[in-house]
Design a protein around this motif. Structure first.
Motif, PDB file in Angstrom:
ATOM      1  N   PRO A  89      35.372  43.101  21.792  1.00  0.00           N
ATOM      2  CA  PRO A  89      36.317  42.024  22.208  1.00  0.00           C
ATOM      3  C   PRO A  89      36.804  42.267  23.791  1.00  0.00           C
ATOM      4  N   LEU A  90      37.130  43.330  24.031  1.00  0.00           N
ATOM      5  CA  LEU A  90      37.682  43.751  25.632  1.00  0.00           C
ATOM      6  C   LEU A  90      36.666  43.315  26.621  1.00  0.00           C
ATOM      7  N   LEU A  91      35.254  43.676  26.262  1.00  0.00           N
ATOM      8  CA  LEU A  91      34.199  43.068  27.185  1.00  0.00           C
ATOM      9  C   LEU A  91      34.144  41.692  27.039  1.00  0.00           C
ATOM     10  N   SER A  92      34.092  40.912  25.981  1.00  0.00           N
ATOM     11  CA  SER A  92      34.201  39.685  25.935  1.00  0.00           C
ATOM     12  C   SER A  92      35.491  39.052  26.672  1.00  0.00           C
ATOM     13  N   GLY A  93      36.506  39.459  26.717  1.00  0.00           N
ATOM     14  CA  GLY A  93      37.645  39.137  27.423  1.00  0.00           C
ATOM     15  C   GLY A  93      37.552  39.200  29.040  1.00  0.00           C
ATOM     16  N   LEU A  94      36.728  40.065  29.253  1.00  0.00           N
ATOM     17  CA  LEU A  94      36.545  40.102  30.904  1.00  0.00           C
ATOM     18  C   LEU A  94      35.682  39.241  31.423  1.00  0.00           C
ATOM     19  N   VAL A  95      34.680  38.982  30.675  1.00  0.00           N
ATOM     20  CA  VAL A  95      33.503  37.819  30.936  1.00  0.00           C
ATOM     21  C   VAL A  95      34.177  36.441  30.861  1.00  0.00           C
ATOM     22  N   ASN A  96      35.099  36.165  29.903  1.00  0.00           N
ATOM     23  CA  ASN A  96      36.039  34.900  29.676  1.00  0.00           C
ATOM     24  C   ASN A  96      36.861  34.794  30.927  1.00  0.00           C
ATOM     25  N   ALA A  97      37.361  35.956  31.531  1.00  0.00           N
ATOM     26  CA  ALA A  97      38.239  35.874  32.617  1.00  0.00           C
ATOM     27  C   ALA A  97      37.632  35.312  33.741  1.00  0.00           C
ATOM     28  N   THR A  98      36.177  36.118  33.767  1.00  0.00           N
ATOM     29  CA  THR A  98      35.399  35.662  35.229  1.00  0.00           C
ATOM     30  C   THR A  98      34.970  34.286  34.969  1.00  0.00           C
ATOM     31  N   VAL A  99      34.843  33.807  33.952  1.00  0.00           N
ATOM     32  CA  VAL A  99      34.248  32.452  33.872  1.00  0.00           C
ATOM     33  C   VAL A  99      35.492  31.320  34.112  1.00  0.00           C
ATOM     34  N   VAL A 100      36.590  31.614  33.583  1.00  0.00           N
ATOM     35  CA  VAL A 100      37.662  30.557  33.921  1.00  0.00           C
ATOM     36  C   VAL A 100      38.144  30.724  35.323  1.00  0.00           C
ATOM     37  N   LEU A 101      38.172  31.797  36.099  1.00  0.00           N
ATOM     38  CA  LEU A 101      38.130  31.775  37.233  1.00  0.00           C
ATOM     39  C   LEU A 101      37.305  31.358  38.320  1.00  0.00           C
ATOM     40  N   SER A 102      36.135  31.126  37.773  1.00  0.00           N
ATOM     41  CA  SER A 102      35.008  30.267  38.624  1.00  0.00           C
ATOM     42  C   SER A 102      34.922  28.883  38.264  1.00  0.00           C
ATOM     43  N   ILE A 103      35.600  28.197  37.436  1.00  0.00           N
ATOM     44  CA  ILE A 103      35.602  26.869  37.053  1.00  0.00           C
ATOM     45  C   ILE A 103      36.847  26.272  37.442  1.00  0.00           C
ATOM     46  N   LEU A 104      38.083  27.478  37.587  1.00  0.00           N
ATOM     47  CA  LEU A 104      39.472  26.376  37.859  1.00  0.00           C
ATOM     48  C   LEU A 104      39.787  27.084  39.003  1.00  0.00           C
ATOM     49  N   PRO A 105      40.597  26.292  39.974  1.00  0.00           N
ATOM     50  CA  PRO A 105      41.185  26.712  41.138  1.00  0.00           C
ATOM     51  C   PRO A 105      42.666  27.189  40.770  1.00  0.00           C
ATOM     52  N   LEU A 106      42.788  28.250  40.122  1.00  0.00           N
ATOM     53  CA  LEU A 106      44.028  28.710  39.495  1.00  0.00           C
ATOM     54  C   LEU A 106      44.617  29.696  40.520  1.00  0.00           C
ATOM     55  N   ARG A 107      45.843  29.728  40.785  1.00  0.00           N
ATOM     56  CA  ARG A 107      46.769  30.736  41.225  1.00  0.00           C
ATOM     57  C   ARG A 107      47.860  31.172  40.416  1.00  0.00           C
ATOM     58  N   LEU A 108      47.196  32.459  39.940  1.00  0.00           N
ATOM     59  CA  LEU A 108      47.762  33.256  38.903  1.00  0.00           C
ATOM     60  C   LEU A 108      48.602  34.490  39.609  1.00  0.00           C
ATOM     61  N   HIS A 109      50.082  34.363  39.828  1.00  0.00           N
ATOM     62  CA  HIS A 109      50.801  35.240  40.579  1.00  0.00           C
ATOM     63  C   HIS A 109      52.141  34.969  39.906  1.00  0.00           C
ATOM     64  N   LEU A 110      52.902  36.095  40.374  1.00  0.00           N
ATOM     65  CA  LEU A 110      54.351  36.366  39.729  1.00  0.00           C
ATOM     66  C   LEU A 110      55.319  35.335  40.326  1.00  0.00           C
TER      67      LEU A 110
END
Length: 425
Positions: free
Chosen positions: A189-210
């Motif tokens: 599941p941790l490996l899957s989570g890393l893959v999902n994070a990579t996919v999301v960041l590639s399809i959405l222009p997100l600015r994840l910041h404090l």
């Protein structure tokens, strides 16, 4: 097209998961023994309660990602996800501290054979730490659900499931024990989570910041999640206390006999859930655009589809359940596990036939009453199970689960949804 893609991939992922589960469970039982498998299931049940630390945040992510995508509000989306990621990171750190403390006391609560004491402590430490690390990863899975990109989640899940099965077989054949199997299981599941994070960041222009962490977003999440959290607690009481009750009052080996019967019911439920999971973002989108007719259609058509799936499966399990258990794990489990299967199957079938109902409530953010009722049901479940397990064994525990669930599905859920959507019962 998107609906068929999401549901089709969900069912394919489920099919892979069920096939792997059908193979892996008896493989572990026969190679490691009833005590080891019972301990395995007990520890995973305990750490399953870490899901309470979710606090309903994931459901709020799905709801508001769907809403902000429908209204194209990118700024609010950035604030929402930054706040959720920050919150999840804090929760994960707290869960790791609890895991470190709990690994020393697991033997003081449950009846664990002395030869498994060392294994139990390390097993709890491994599984609990992995679950803790998975909290911040859950943000990205929630984003994909909110975007109705379930097929991306499912493809990742299929790869992780196949890799897990192959790795477990190799590890056991080379003489590795329960801890190695657990390490393989929780790393996927941790490996899957890393893959999902990579996919999301590639399809959405997100600015994840404090700097995007917002009190307003936190308040919004908390408002929606408070009822969801109650439902999460209730779900644990409804379906995740059985192993703990049996492990406390009977033995870890007895858990194995209960799990065999209940797991077949779970597999049937997962087939329906593969369809029903798409209803939350669909309902959120309809609610955001004021489409009451769309909500009614999701409710009625979704429940009809769910019923058409689960009813034939229930009939098959009633008729062929003994044969399935014999082929799956062996004839010696039939006498105890098949009655458990029957007792749990009837109320669960009625619940699953209404799978769209709860999802529509979540999508509309109208799930407060559902939270109260399911919490009452879960509390009754736990009390009845404790009372009955000491008198009738694992079958008593199953009856304690079935009676409250039957009351909720028959007397509350249909009327509540019809009243909200102004439909005739």
């Amino acid at each position: 097209v998107a609906l068929f893609k999401n549901v089709g991939s969900s069912w394919f992922a489920l099919g892979v998961n069920i096939l792997v589960g059908i193979f892996i469970s008896p493989y572990i039982i026969h190679h490691l023994g009833d005590d080891a498998f019972g301990l395995w299931f007990l520890v995973f049940s305990i750490t399953g309660y870490y899901g309470l630390f979710d606090l309903g945040i994931r459901s709020s992510i799905v709801r508001y990602v769907a809403t902000y995508s429908a209204t194209q509000n990118q700024e609010e989306l950035n604030r929402l996800l930054s706040t959720a990621l920050f919150t999840y990171s804090g929760i994960g750190a707290l869960a790791i501290l609890i895991t470190l403390a709990g690994s020393f006391y697991v033997d003081s609560i449950f009846r664990i054979s002395p030869q498994f004491l060392h294994t139990a402590r390390w097993l709890f430490l491994i599984v609990g730490s992995a679950v803790s690390l998975g909290f911040p990863m859950g943000v990205f899975g929630g984003v994909l659900e909110g975007l109705q990109r379930f097929y991306l989640l499912n493809f990742t899940s299929i790869g992780a499931t196949v890799l897990r099965a192959v790795s477990i077989v190799i590890a056991v054949r080379h003489g590795y024990g329960l801890l190695a199997v657990a390490l393989i299981t929780v790393s996927m599941p941790l490996l899957s989570g890393l893959v999902n994070a990579t996919v999301v960041l590639s399809i959405l222009p997100l600015r994840l910041h404090l700097n995007n962490v917002s009190r307003d977003s936190l308040r919004q999440i908390a408002t929606y999640s408070s009822s969801t959290f109650i439902i999460i607690v209730a779900a644990r009481l409804r379906f995740k206390t059985d192993a703990m009750v049996i492990g406390t009052f009977l033995s870890s080996a007895a858990i194995t006999y209960f799990v065999i019967g209940s797991r077949l019911v779970d597999y049937a439920g997962e087939v329906v859930s593969g369809l029903a999971q798409v209803f939350v973002p669909m309902a959120s989108k309809s609610d955001a655009t004021g489409d009451l007719a769309g909500l009614r259609k999701i409710f009625v058509t979704g429940n009809r589809a769910s019923a058409l799936i689960i009813f034939p499966m229930a009939v098959i399990l009633i008729i062929l359940g003994k044969s399935v258990i014999q082929v799956w794990v062996g004839a010696r489990y039939i006498a105890t596990s098949y009655p458990v299967l029957l007792v749990l199957l009837i109320p669960t079938t009625l619940m699953l036939a209404q799978s769209a109902s709860g999802r529509v409530l979540f999508g509309m953010a109208r799930h407060k009453n559902l939270a109260i009722i399911t919490l009452l049901e879960g509390s009754a479940n736990l009390l009845l199970s404790i009372f009955l397990v000491t008198r009738f064994g694992i079958l008593g525990d199953a009856v304690g689960t079935a009676i409250p669930l039957l009351c909720t599905t028959l007397f509350f859920l249909p009327r509540h949804l019809c009243r909200i959507l102004n439909l005739r019962i």
